[in-house]
Design a protein around this motif. Structure first.
Motif, mmCIF file in Angstrom:
data_model
loop_
_atom_site.group_PDB
_atom_site.id
_atom_site.type_symbol
_atom_site.label_atom_id
_atom_site.label_comp_id
_atom_site.label_asym_id
_atom_site.label_seq_id
_atom_site.Cartn_x
_atom_site.Cartn_y
_atom_site.Cartn_z
ATOM 1 N N LEU A 69 -115.215 -16.487 -35.420
ATOM 2 C CA LEU A 69 -115.066 -17.919 -35.721
ATOM 3 C C LEU A 69 -116.060 -18.313 -36.806
ATOM 4 O O LEU A 69 -117.083 -18.948 -36.536
ATOM 5 N N PRO A 70 -115.785 -17.966 -38.047
ATOM 6 C CA PRO A 70 -116.759 -18.218 -39.112
ATOM 7 C C PRO A 70 -117.018 -19.694 -39.384
ATOM 8 O O PRO A 70 -118.008 -20.031 -40.057
ATOM 9 N N GLN A 71 -116.168 -20.574 -38.855
ATOM 10 C CA GLN A 71 -116.385 -22.006 -39.034
ATOM 11 C C GLN A 71 -117.412 -22.563 -38.051
ATOM 12 O O GLN A 71 -117.792 -23.738 -38.124
ATOM 13 N N ALA A 72 -117.893 -21.735 -37.114
ATOM 14 C CA ALA A 72 -118.794 -22.203 -36.058
ATOM 15 C C ALA A 72 -120.257 -22.101 -36.496
ATOM 16 O O ALA A 72 -120.664 -21.127 -37.123
ATOM 17 N N ARG A 73 -121.016 -23.111 -36.126
ATOM 18 C CA ARG A 73 -122.472 -23.071 -36.241
ATOM 19 C C ARG A 73 -123.010 -22.891 -34.826
ATOM 20 O O ARG A 73 -122.661 -23.656 -33.923
ATOM 21 N N VAL A 74 -123.841 -21.867 -34.625
ATOM 22 C CA VAL A 74 -124.227 -21.451 -33.281
ATOM 23 C C VAL A 74 -125.726 -21.605 -33.078
ATOM 24 O O VAL A 74 -126.524 -21.194 -33.925
ATOM 25 N N PHE A 75 -126.083 -22.185 -31.939
ATOM 26 C CA PHE A 75 -127.466 -22.231 -31.484
ATOM 27 C C PHE A 75 -127.537 -21.417 -30.194
ATOM 28 O O PHE A 75 -126.656 -21.507 -29.342
ATOM 29 N N GLY A 76 -128.578 -20.627 -30.051
ATOM 30 C CA GLY A 76 -128.784 -19.857 -28.841
ATOM 31 C C GLY A 76 -130.101 -20.241 -28.206
ATOM 32 O O GLY A 76 -131.094 -20.472 -28.903
ATOM 33 N N VAL A 77 -130.135 -20.320 -26.897
ATOM 34 C CA VAL A 77 -131.376 -20.630 -26.188
ATOM 35 C C VAL A 77 -131.566 -19.615 -25.068
ATOM 36 O O VAL A 77 -130.612 -19.258 -24.371
ATOM 37 N N ASP A 78 -132.796 -19.119 -24.928
ATOM 38 C CA ASP A 78 -133.108 -18.174 -23.872
ATOM 39 C C ASP A 78 -134.535 -18.420 -23.405
ATOM 40 O O ASP A 78 -135.415 -18.750 -24.211
ATOM 41 N N LEU A 79 -134.751 -18.240 -22.113
ATOM 42 C CA LEU A 79 -136.069 -18.450 -21.517
ATOM 43 C C LEU A 79 -137.052 -17.360 -21.928
ATOM 44 O O LEU A 79 -138.261 -17.610 -22.010
ATOM 45 N N VAL A 80 -136.550 -16.160 -22.198
ATOM 46 C CA VAL A 80 -137.403 -14.973 -22.301
ATOM 47 C C VAL A 80 -137.629 -14.595 -23.770
ATOM 48 O O VAL A 80 -136.696 -14.185 -24.473
ATOM 49 N N SER A 81 -138.858 -14.691 -24.220
ATOM 50 C CA SER A 81 -139.172 -14.423 -25.621
ATOM 51 C C SER A 81 -138.878 -12.974 -26.005
ATOM 52 O O SER A 81 -138.486 -12.694 -27.143
ATOM 53 N N ASP A 82 -139.068 -12.030 -25.064
ATOM 54 C CA ASP A 82 -138.806 -10.630 -25.370
ATOM 55 C C ASP A 82 -137.338 -10.393 -25.724
ATOM 56 O O ASP A 82 -137.025 -9.557 -26.585
ATOM 57 N N MET A 83 -136.428 -11.103 -25.061
ATOM 58 C CA MET A 83 -135.008 -10.954 -25.378
ATOM 59 C C MET A 83 -134.731 -11.442 -26.793
ATOM 60 O O MET A 83 -134.025 -10.780 -27.572
ATOM 61 N N LEU A 84 -135.289 -12.591 -27.162
ATOM 62 C CA LEU A 84 -135.085 -13.117 -28.508
ATOM 63 C C LEU A 84 -135.689 -12.186 -29.556
ATOM 64 O O LEU A 84 -135.100 -11.945 -30.615
ATOM 65 N N THR A 85 -136.850 -11.639 -29.259
ATOM 66 C CA THR A 85 -137.510 -10.737 -30.202
ATOM 67 C C THR A 85 -136.687 -9.487 -30.440
ATOM 68 O O THR A 85 -136.571 -9.003 -31.580
ATOM 69 N N ARG A 86 -136.085 -8.946 -29.383
ATOM 70 C CA ARG A 86 -135.268 -7.738 -29.525
ATOM 71 C C ARG A 86 -134.030 -7.981 -30.382
ATOM 72 O O ARG A 86 -133.455 -7.044 -30.941
ATOM 73 N N GLY A 87 -133.617 -9.227 -30.486
ATOM 74 C CA GLY A 87 -132.463 -9.564 -31.322
ATOM 75 C C GLY A 87 -132.832 -10.016 -32.714
ATOM 76 O O GLY A 87 -131.977 -10.554 -33.440
ATOM 77 N N ALA A 88 -134.070 -9.778 -33.142
ATOM 78 C CA ALA A 88 -134.556 -10.302 -34.423
ATOM 79 C C ALA A 88 -133.684 -9.867 -35.591
ATOM 80 O O ALA A 88 -133.460 -10.644 -36.539
ATOM 81 N N HIS A 89 -133.187 -8.627 -35.566
ATOM 82 C CA HIS A 89 -132.359 -8.156 -36.675
ATOM 83 C C HIS A 89 -131.069 -8.955 -36.790
ATOM 84 O O HIS A 89 -130.570 -9.203 -37.892
ATOM 85 N N ARG A 90 -130.528 -9.392 -35.646
ATOM 86 C CA ARG A 90 -129.310 -10.211 -35.677
ATOM 87 C C ARG A 90 -129.626 -11.611 -36.190
ATOM 88 O O ARG A 90 -128.880 -12.165 -37.000
ATOM 89 N N TRP A 91 -130.699 -12.185 -35.684
ATOM 90 C CA TRP A 91 -131.049 -13.538 -36.127
ATOM 91 C C TRP A 91 -131.275 -13.569 -37.638
ATOM 92 O O TRP A 91 -130.870 -14.516 -38.309
ATOM 93 N N ARG A 92 -131.909 -12.529 -38.179
ATOM 94 C CA ARG A 92 -132.144 -12.487 -39.625
ATOM 95 C C ARG A 92 -130.821 -12.375 -40.391
ATOM 96 O O ARG A 92 -130.610 -13.048 -41.402
ATOM 97 N N ALA A 93 -129.927 -11.521 -39.920
ATOM 98 C CA ALA A 93 -128.657 -11.314 -40.616
ATOM 99 C C ALA A 93 -127.773 -12.559 -40.586
ATOM 100 O O ALA A 93 -126.955 -12.765 -41.487
ATOM 101 N N LEU A 94 -127.937 -13.378 -39.555
ATOM 102 C CA LEU A 94 -127.084 -14.556 -39.374
ATOM 103 C C LEU A 94 -127.858 -15.858 -39.565
ATOM 104 O O LEU A 94 -127.436 -16.920 -39.084
ATOM 105 N N ALA A 95 -128.945 -15.795 -40.304
ATOM 106 C CA ALA A 95 -129.902 -16.906 -40.347
ATOM 107 C C ALA A 95 -129.294 -18.229 -40.790
ATOM 108 O O ALA A 95 -129.744 -19.299 -40.365
ATOM 109 N N GLU A 96 -128.271 -18.209 -41.629
ATOM 110 C CA GLU A 96 -127.706 -19.456 -42.135
ATOM 111 C C GLU A 96 -126.815 -20.151 -41.121
ATOM 112 O O GLU A 96 -126.550 -21.346 -41.251
#
Length: 238
Positions: A69-96
């Motif tokens: 769904l390329p028309q979607a703007r997505v926000f993700g929320v998670d309690l655990v910082s380690d989970m977000l950190t492990r996904g850093a490569h995805r967040w960077r690739a999809l930063a916009e």
């Protein structure tokens, strides 16, 4: 002993290292994500939309949303910082288009009425205060916006064994709500047109779909309606 956020943080902190390689990615998470994407696409079509994914983990689902769904703007929320950190490569690739935030499902760090869709896939059983989490999901949805919430289906014998016996033994005193309990939680949170659909398989799951209350929904009501545990059984889908 009651399951609490400290336990959840410690558990998912340990799991973050192997999360993306877990067999559950194939067994449960993948089928769940495809089900959610089908429903979002069926409801929203090609309209620009904003989505909040609660319990976003390492961003696997957020990445799949953007691909489908390329028309979607997505926000993700998670309690655990380690989970977000492990996904850093995805967040960077999809930063916009994808924006991860550390936060608590019981106090979502977003303005009221901010999102067209809220999704929550296979993490709700870890929330100690499920009614408060559902209320927060309702709060951040636009009037007429839609909640899509998936968790393990434990109302049939196989699901009960997997989720109430095996998962509880491994993960502690987590709580997979019954179909009836989900309806109660969502009704109390203010949702309307609550619908449920069972997806069969080795790890069966229940899709709960509901609309944030307003006199005239922004999108049409779900096309499947199950109002009792017995009727859930008859509407099962493989």
């Amino acid at each position: 002993m009651a399951y609490d956020k400290k336990q959840a943080t410690e558990e998912f902190g340990r799991w973050s290292e192997s999360y993306d390689r877990s067999v559950l990615q194939w067994l449960l998470f993948g089928p769940s994500h495809r089900s959610l994407i089908r429903r979002i696409d069926a409801v929203a079509g090609d309209r620009p939309i904003t989505i909040l994914d609660v319990g976003c983990g390492t961003g696997v689902f957020a990445s799949r949303i953007r691909t489908a769904l390329p028309q979607a703007r997505v926000f993700g929320v998670d309690l655990v910082s380690d989970m977000l950190t492990r996904g850093a490569h995805r967040w960077r690739a999809l930063a916009e288009a994808v924006h991860p935030v550390q936060g608590d499902s019981e106090r979502l760090p977003f303005a009221s009425g901010a999102f067209d869709f809220v999704t929550c896939a296979n993490s709700f059983h870890h929330y100690p205060n499920q009614e408060q989490a559902a209320s927060e999901m309702h709060r951040v949805l636009k009037p007429g916006g839609r909640l899509l919430l998936i968790d393990g289906y434990r109302d049939a014998p196989w699901g009960w064994f997997i989720y109430d016996v095996c998962v509880t033994y491994r993960e502690g005193n987590v709580h997979h709500a019954s179909a009836k309990r989900f309806r109660e939680i969502l009704d109390r949170a203010g949702f309307q047109a609550v619908a449920q659909k069972v997806h069969r398989g080795p790890a069966p799951f229940l899709l709960n779909e509901a609309i944030a209350a307003e006199p005239t929904p922004l999108y049409p009501a779900p096309h499947f309606h199950l109002r009792s545990p017995a009727s859930v059984e008859h509407a099962a889908e493989v």
